[in-house]
Design an enzyme around this catalytic site. Sequence first.
Site, short mmCIF file in Angstrom:
data_model
loop_
_atom_site.label_atom_id
_atom_site.label_comp_id
_atom_site.label_asym_id
_atom_site.label_seq_id
_atom_site.Cartn_x
_atom_site.Cartn_y
_atom_site.Cartn_z
CB CYS A 38 3.75 -0.47 -8.34
SG CYS A 38 4.21 -1.64 -9.79
CB CYS A 41 4.35 1.55 -11.48
SG CYS A 41 2.87 0.37 -11.44
#
Length: 441
Positions: A38, A41
Amino acid sequence: VVAHVVASGAGFVEDLDESFKENRKDDIWLVDFYAPWCGHCKKLEPVWNEVGTEMRNMGSPVKVGKMDATSFSSIASEFGVRGYPTIKLLKGDLAYNYRGPRTKEDIIEFANRVAGPLIRPLPSQHMFEHVQKRHRVLFVYVGGESPLKEKYIEVASELIVYTYFFSATEDVLPEYVTLPELPAVMVFKDGTYFVYDEYEDGDLSSWINRERFQGYLHVDGFTLYELGDTGKLVAIAVIDDKNSSVEHTRLKSIIQEVARDYRDHFHRDFQFGHMDGNDYINSLLMDDLTIPTIVVLNTSNQQYFLPDRNIESTEDMVQFINNILDGTAEAQGGDGLLQRIKRIIYDAKSTIVSVFKSSPLLGCFLFGLPLGVISIMCYGICTADTEGEVFEHEGAKKESGDRELTDEGSEEEQEEERNGKYTELSDGELKQKDVMEKKKD
């Protein structure tokens, strides 16, 4: 040096595994549920390390951790993780979601607020003044034990993720405060206070949810998302903060004056503020707004209203708002089928343009390669159909020829058949001629 600092921060963030499920209940945890692939993230990771360092340095009882939600999907699913990254504060059997900006300061503020007491007492006027200076919006319960206090505690357990809740006695309040009766729930903001009235304001939870924002806000994407929970229409002056021209300043001032001077008329239905730049609002409305301008958003159904004439004064803005309330102003947008199709097309177009702008080569690869493969497949299918037709035609022709040979025979066979018939007829005539000659004899 930077690598050393990041590594030091990471040392205060614990990597969590399946044992976390059983061991967590004795402590308060602030956890980042992430996915290794991600992009958001990865962007949060250095901020999260700073959060871990700051919480440790300030002696907070909150432990900071992170968990790979793809490796421990069952635990992540149990905590209701549906996207990445997801930030939660886990306190006993309760899990609180963080929905604010992903900055160190905002995340730490959230952790300290939720980890602390649900209702914080204000024992003195000095403490009250100190808290009032620190918080732009604060809710206070005044009085003893009552059903209203029980309801207040219940609402606080739900909405503490957004704001602080306090309790005080009447003598602790500032001298300018007057209460019609006790017990009471109050909100202090915008340099004044407002008292909750069950008959006029309805449910306490709904009232607190509406009043947890200042009357006038600097609106961004996160704020607009949170305002959707209030059920209010959002009146925004879309301007350029760096532009100090008269037009930009005037529209911002008009919205501020309406928020301040007409609160009693509009605060139940409207939230006021300004937005810097039109990029976000353009993507939201799927339209290109020329700034400065004023737009009113209905976040519940994605409708919006634009004034049909220039807003030159506070009176013009008040008239525009009244037209929206009485239904004479034209609503645009919405969440109907056509708008959803338009949204899909707009998002796809925006994504393609964004990819090509940021990396033309990547865009050519991502979109050119599939188109090339599809073109080759189509060409192959069309070519295969044409050859099939040729083969089928030739096969039919051959079959027809064979059928002709079978039904009628070759020319040689037909000639032999005719000769045979001629021979048979000639022999018959000869026999008949012999018989006649014998009779004559």
